[in-house]
Design a protein around this motif. Structure first.
Motif, short mmCIF file in Angstrom:
data_model
loop_
_atom_site.label_atom_id
_atom_site.label_comp_id
_atom_site.label_asym_id
_atom_site.label_seq_id
_atom_site.Cartn_x
_atom_site.Cartn_y
_atom_site.Cartn_z
N GLY A 500 0.81 -1.22 0.00
CA GLY A 500 0.00 0.00 0.00
C GLY A 500 0.84 1.26 0.00
O GLY A 500 0.51 2.24 -0.67
N ALA A 501 1.96 1.23 0.73
CA ALA A 501 2.81 2.41 0.84
C ALA A 501 3.54 2.73 -0.46
O ALA A 501 4.02 3.86 -0.64
CB ALA A 501 3.83 2.21 1.96
N THR A 502 3.63 1.76 -1.36
CA THR A 502 4.40 1.95 -2.60
C THR A 502 3.53 1.83 -3.85
O THR A 502 4.07 1.70 -4.96
CB THR A 502 5.53 0.89 -2.67
OG1 THR A 502 4.97 -0.43 -2.58
CG2 THR A 502 6.54 1.10 -1.57
N ASP A 503 2.20 1.89 -3.68
CA ASP A 503 1.27 1.77 -4.81
C ASP A 503 1.59 0.51 -5.62
O ASP A 503 1.77 0.55 -6.84
CB ASP A 503 1.34 3.01 -5.71
CG ASP A 503 0.16 3.08 -6.69
OD1 ASP A 503 -0.76 2.24 -6.59
OD2 ASP A 503 0.18 3.95 -7.58
N SER A 504 1.66 -0.61 -4.91
CA SER A 504 2.06 -1.88 -5.53
C SER A 504 1.05 -2.97 -5.22
O SER A 504 0.27 -2.89 -4.26
CB SER A 504 3.43 -2.32 -5.00
OG SER A 504 4.40 -1.32 -5.12
N CYS A 505 1.09 -4.01 -6.04
CA CYS A 505 0.39 -5.26 -5.75
C CYS A 505 1.37 -6.39 -6.02
O CYS A 505 2.43 -6.18 -6.61
CB CYS A 505 -0.87 -5.42 -6.60
SG CYS A 505 -0.56 -5.32 -8.37
N LEU A 506 1.03 -7.57 -5.56
CA LEU A 506 1.92 -8.72 -5.71
C LEU A 506 1.15 -9.88 -6.30
O LEU A 506 0.01 -10.15 -5.88
CB LEU A 506 2.53 -9.12 -4.37
CG LEU A 506 3.48 -10.32 -4.36
CD1 LEU A 506 4.55 -10.14 -3.26
CD2 LEU A 506 2.76 -11.65 -4.13
N ILE A 507 1.75 -10.55 -7.28
CA ILE A 507 1.17 -11.78 -7.81
C ILE A 507 2.19 -12.91 -7.66
O ILE A 507 3.36 -12.74 -7.98
CB ILE A 507 0.73 -11.64 -9.28
CG1 ILE A 507 0.15 -12.99 -9.77
CG2 ILE A 507 1.85 -11.15 -10.18
CD1 ILE A 507 -0.54 -12.92 -11.13
N ALA A 508 1.71 -14.03 -7.13
CA ALA A 508 2.54 -15.22 -6.98
C ALA A 508 1.91 -16.36 -7.77
O ALA A 508 0.99 -17.02 -7.28
CB ALA A 508 2.67 -15.61 -5.51
N ARG A 590 2.49 -0.42 -9.63
CA ARG A 590 3.64 -1.32 -9.69
C ARG A 590 3.23 -2.75 -9.36
O ARG A 590 2.24 -2.97 -8.63
CB ARG A 590 4.71 -0.89 -8.67
CG ARG A 590 5.36 0.45 -8.94
CD ARG A 590 5.97 0.95 -7.66
NE ARG A 590 7.01 1.95 -7.85
CZ ARG A 590 7.49 2.69 -6.86
NH1 ARG A 590 7.02 2.54 -5.62
NH2 ARG A 590 8.45 3.57 -7.09
N VAL A 591 4.01 -3.71 -9.87
CA VAL A 591 3.68 -5.13 -9.64
C VAL A 591 4.93 -5.88 -9.17
O VAL A 591 5.96 -5.87 -9.86
CB VAL A 591 3.11 -5.79 -10.91
CG1 VAL A 591 2.73 -7.24 -10.60
CG2 VAL A 591 1.91 -5.01 -11.44
N VAL A 592 4.82 -6.50 -8.01
CA VAL A 592 5.84 -7.43 -7.53
C VAL A 592 5.42 -8.82 -8.01
O VAL A 592 4.30 -9.27 -7.75
CB VAL A 592 5.92 -7.42 -5.99
CG1 VAL A 592 6.97 -8.43 -5.50
CG2 VAL A 592 6.23 -6.02 -5.48
N VAL A 593 6.30 -9.50 -8.72
CA VAL A 593 6.00 -10.84 -9.24
C VAL A 593 6.87 -11.84 -8.49
O VAL A 593 8.10 -11.72 -8.46
CB VAL A 593 6.26 -10.94 -10.76
CG1 VAL A 593 5.87 -12.33 -11.25
CG2 VAL A 593 5.47 -9.88 -11.50
N ASN A 594 6.22 -12.82 -7.89
CA ASN A 594 6.93 -13.84 -7.12
C ASN A 594 6.64 -15.22 -7.73
O ASN A 594 5.87 -16.00 -7.19
CB ASN A 594 6.50 -13.79 -5.66
CG ASN A 594 7.28 -14.76 -4.79
OD1 ASN A 594 8.38 -15.16 -5.14
ND2 ASN A 594 6.70 -15.14 -3.66
N PRO A 595 7.24 -15.52 -8.90
CA PRO A 595 6.92 -16.78 -9.58
C PRO A 595 7.67 -17.97 -8.97
O PRO A 595 8.75 -17.81 -8.41
CB PRO A 595 7.40 -16.52 -11.01
CG PRO A 595 8.55 -15.57 -10.83
CD PRO A 595 8.23 -14.73 -9.64
N THR A 596 7.07 -19.15 -9.06
CA THR A 596 7.74 -20.37 -8.62
C THR A 596 7.67 -21.39 -9.75
O THR A 596 6.81 -21.33 -10.63
CB THR A 596 7.08 -20.96 -7.36
OG1 THR A 596 5.70 -21.25 -7.66
CG2 THR A 596 7.15 -19.99 -6.20
N SER A 620 10.95 -13.67 -3.26
CA SER A 620 9.90 -13.87 -2.25
C SER A 620 9.44 -12.52 -1.77
O SER A 620 10.16 -11.51 -1.87
CB SER A 620 10.41 -14.70 -1.07
OG SER A 620 11.32 -13.95 -0.28
N ALA A 621 8.24 -12.47 -1.23
CA ALA A 621 7.73 -11.21 -0.69
C ALA A 621 8.60 -10.75 0.48
O ALA A 621 8.85 -9.55 0.65
CB ALA A 621 6.28 -11.38 -0.25
#
Length: 812
Positions: A500-508, A590-596, A620-621
């Motif tokens: 929230g603080a960085t206008d981001s979301c995360l997809i794993a 922004r998007v953080v991507v945490n693929p496995t 990893s997150a």
């Protein structure tokens, strides 16, 4: 001519200790023809019995030793030696209780501080090792090593240290094991083919235990071949047994066939206890293939326990419990001795978790699995080598998959988040400990650079030397000690606050229960979406690497457009499978991507749903949050251009203009030592060069400098690590996916070494793309823009170019 029986006996024993059994037997036969007194004849007969057994006739060897012990006029010291020799035969015959009784009875008869007593201690240590009793083996081997050192017997001391190394292996201390086994091998390999093969076999077992399957298998096959060539069938069968046992979980069908071969060989030698041990391995393989019967396993465990093989019996009982659970039969929780090896403990925890799950106690099962993964992390943290840390994750593969499947089945998004964090990139949770600079490693890497420039042809002396240097560099790194510290998992709420603080979301994106899934996190929301059968994603991924490489190639305009359209179509299809179903949840800038697993190699910045947006791939997150907590400052920048890449010098000179006082290495200045020097002094490092990812040995992935390849292993020798690293080269953003979904390559090496983020490409790089986009990235970095933001803005400024550059680590 009078025969000096005692002198010939001494010569024969020296030959036997060096592994030259047949030469030793010839001298013993000569000595016996001239031996007069009963004590000398008994000593010679006992040694002949030992050699006879080693050469394959155990029954005849035992008869000779019984005959020697039954005679009159045998001195106390000689009787102790004979008992020690017979104990070895009992051990070879698979009679551990008789073996221990004889050697324990021998020790009081042998003088304190004597070589014979030290040898008896060494042999008893070997027997304890066969039983899995690492603590007792360690005590005996240490006492033997001290005695041999005081007596000035370096070869025997090397054998004692070899046993200390194997004891460390049983305890799970792979750093000590590899150190001691490697040191002992350097001495023993020079004495005889037999001793060389024996030390090679145990080192191979250590590497397989570490999860280095190809390397360990190669050494064990080498030992097996050497024993066959030396016509030593028992030792050949032992090598086959060890290899089959270690393959039982990784390649069970192959392990089953090899165990049958070893069992048949032991049978021809009359070694029925070894046949039983092979049956235990065959059972382990059948259990992996889901073809084991629990009652058969319990009978086998009883037989093993009756022979004193408690460690083998315990493994079989664990396998019996697993087979019973799969048949719906009740079992009790397995109990382990306190000093059980890490692999045994992890198997027991997996069985306990399966039992809890069968009983409908999912929460209990998840708690057990969590304990197992934490034990594996503690084991990983003992090792400083990233190579070993990532390979060890194979031991937790079953636990990780079981935990993630349970979490997915329960549908709780917080549980899925925790298990994605717990099982993805396990090695990233180990607190790194930078090793001290190693002059020998630096010299070996420099020599490798020199050899690489001459491109040795296979089979030449230079090619052999190159291979030896590769192995030496890698094995020295395996001996680095770890920090013994594990980084905490960042709670879900904390991650969401950072998003929230960085206008981001995360997809794993992940796989489990035979399907593909997407866990998406936002500031106040978490969603879990079933993306459908995983095979559909695999089909689209199959042709992606070739499409990416072709898109970066210098092709005629018409063909280039065709390739670009083909790649675009494939990316649209992949996007429709992975991102489009969750696009409405990816509303942040922004998007953080945490693929496995299978998702790790995707070009996320090219996916239509993410087009134009800052993307970072942290592993990893928790790693992303931890990276963000580190203070950052971009004050100094350094640049280097490798040879034979026309765009390299213009690219780095243009990029350097954004940084006052930047140091730029071009032409003959761009040597490995010069690049290492500026890498330890700057905040931002940009390397433009030909690159290559080595999938079989990922830390030998490299960039081409003027004096040869600059390897992943070179990073361990740097004085300090830049905060941001930009690798303008083909492939060096690629990673090898090891068992347990562990990733290894140049990007992970830089991040492990301490870089905050790395900009690199997982595929081939177009010269036009690199030369246009990367200088623009620097223009933004120099003004304080975060790396992932800078990369996204620079790429958006060139809409006609297909950029595969991505930001790894904490990109903002």
């Amino acid at each position: 001519m009078r025969v000096d029986a005692a002198a010939l006996h001494d010569q024969a024993k020296d030959l036997i200790r060096a592994g030259r059994l047949r030469d030793g037997r010839r001298l013993l036969d000569r000595a016996l023809s001239g031996a007069g007194d009963p004590d000398t004849r008994a000593a010679l007969t006992g040694t002949l019995g030992y050699v006879t057994a080693e050469l394959g006739d155990s029954a005849a060897g035992l008869r000779l030793l019984d005959e020697a012990l039954a005679g009159d006029g045998v001195a106390s010291h000689t009787r102790g030696t004979l008992l020690a020799q017979r104990s070895l035969l009992w051990s070879r015959l698979g009679r551990p209780r008789s073996a221990l009784a004889d050697v324990t009875a021998a020790l009081p008869l042998l003088p304190e501080g004597s070589a014979d007593r030290a040898r008896a201690l060494l042999n008893r240590a070997s027997m304890f090792l066969d039983q899995g009793n690492a603590l007792s083996a360690d005590a005996d081997a240490r006492e033997a090593a001290r005695a041999f050192d005081e007596l000035g017997l370096p070869v025997q001391s090397a054998k004692a240290r070899h046993n200390l190394g194997y004891a460390a292996l049983l305890r799970g201390d792979l750093v000590t094991a590899i150190q001691l086994l490697t040191q002992a091998r350097e001495v023993l390999a020079t004495l005889s083919e037999q001793l060389s093969a024996m030390s090679t076999q145990d080192l191979g077992e250590a590497l397989l235990t570490a999860g280095l399957v190809a390397e360990g298998t190669e050494l064990l096959q080498e030992a097996r071949t050497a024993f066959r060539r030396a016509r030593l069938p028992r030792l050949q069968a032992e090598a086959e047994f060890v290899l089959a046992r270690l393959l039982s979980t990784q390649a069970p069908a192959e392990g089953l066939g090899l165990a049958r071969v070893a069992a048949a060989r032991f049978g021809r030698l009359g070694l029925d206890t070894w046949q039983l041990r092979c049956e235990a391995v065959m059972l382990a393989c059948r259990c992996e293939l889901r073809a084991a019967h629990p009652e058969q396993a319990r009978r086998l465990a009883a037989q093993l326990r009756a022979r004193g093989l408690s460690s083998d019996a315990l493994m079989v009982l664990l396998l019996a419990a697993r087979a019973s659970l799969r048949r719906g039969e009740p079992v009790t929780d397995p109990r382990l001795p306190p000093a059980s090896a890490p692999g045994v403990r992890l198997l027991a925890l997996a069985v306990r978790a399966e039992r809890a799950q069968v009983l409908g106690r999912d929460a209990q099962a998840l708690a057990i699995l969590r304990r197992g993964v934490e034990e594996l992390l503690h084991w990983q943290s003992q090792h400083g080598s990233l190579d070993l840390q990532t390979s060890l994750a194979a031991h937790a593969e079953r636990l990780s998959r079981q935990g993630l499947d349970l979490a997915l089945g329960g549908g709780r998004r917080s549980a899925v988040y925790t298990w994605v964090e717990r099982t993805g990139a396990l090695a990233s949770r180990v607190a790194p400990l930078r090793p001290p600079s190693d002059p020998q490693a630096m010299a070996d890497l420099a020599e490798l650079r020199t050899l690489a420039q001459s491109a040795p042809k296979p089979g030449t002396a230079e090619a052999v030397q190159q291979r030896e240097l590769f192995e030496r560099v890698r094995r020295r790194a395996w001996q680095d000690e770890g920090s013994a510290r594990v980084n905490r998992l960042v709670p879900l709420g904390h991650v969401q606050d950072e998003l929230g603080a960085t206008d981001s979301c995360l997809i794993a994106p992940l796989t489990g229960l035979g399907r593909a899934w997407a866990l998406v996190l936002g500031h106040r929301r978490a969603t879990l979406t079933d993306l459908g059968p995983v095979d559909r994603v695999r089909q689209e991924l199959a042709g992606l690497p070739a499409d990416l490489d072709l898109a970066a190639a210098d092709l005629p305009a018409g063909l280039h457009e065709t390739v670009r359209v083909s790649l675009g179509d494939r990316l649209v299809r992949l996007d429709s499978l992975v991102l489009a179903p969750v696009a409405r949840h990816l509303s942040a800038r922004r998007v953080v991507v945490n693929p496995t697993g299978i998702f790790s190699g995707l070009p996320w910045t090219l996916m239509p749903t993410l087009a134009g947006r800052p993307v970072t791939i942290p592993g990893s997150a928790s790693a992303w949050v931890s990276g963000r907590e580190r203070p950052h400052e971009y004050a100094l920048a350094g640049f280097a251009a490798g040879p034979r890449l026309a765009r390299a010098e213009p690219e780095v000179r243009r990029a350097a203009r954004s940084w006052p006082g930047a140091r730029t290495l071009v032409g003959g200045e761009a040597t490995a030592s010069a690049v290492a020097d500026i890498a330890g002094r700057v905040d931002v490092l940009h390397l433009a060069a030909h690159g290559r990812h080595e999938p079989d040995n990922p830390l030998f992935s490299h960039l081409e400098l003027v004096d040869g390849p600059w390897y992943g292993y070179d990073l361990d020798q740097l004085a300090d690590i830049p905060e941001v690293v930009i690798l303008s080269a083909c492939e060096v953003g690629a990673t090898t996916i090891r068992r347990g979904d562990e990733l290894l390559g140049l990007t992970t090496a830089w991040l492990h070494a301490g870089a905050r983020c790395v900009i690199a490409s997982p595929a081939s790089v177009s010269d036009a793309v690199a030369e246009a986009i990367l200088p623009d990235v620097h223009q933004r970095l120099a003004h304080g823009v975060m790396p992932a933001d800078a990369l996204a803005e620079a790429a958006a400024g060139h809409p006609g170019l297909v950029s595969t550059f991505q930001c790894y680590g904490a990109g903002w």
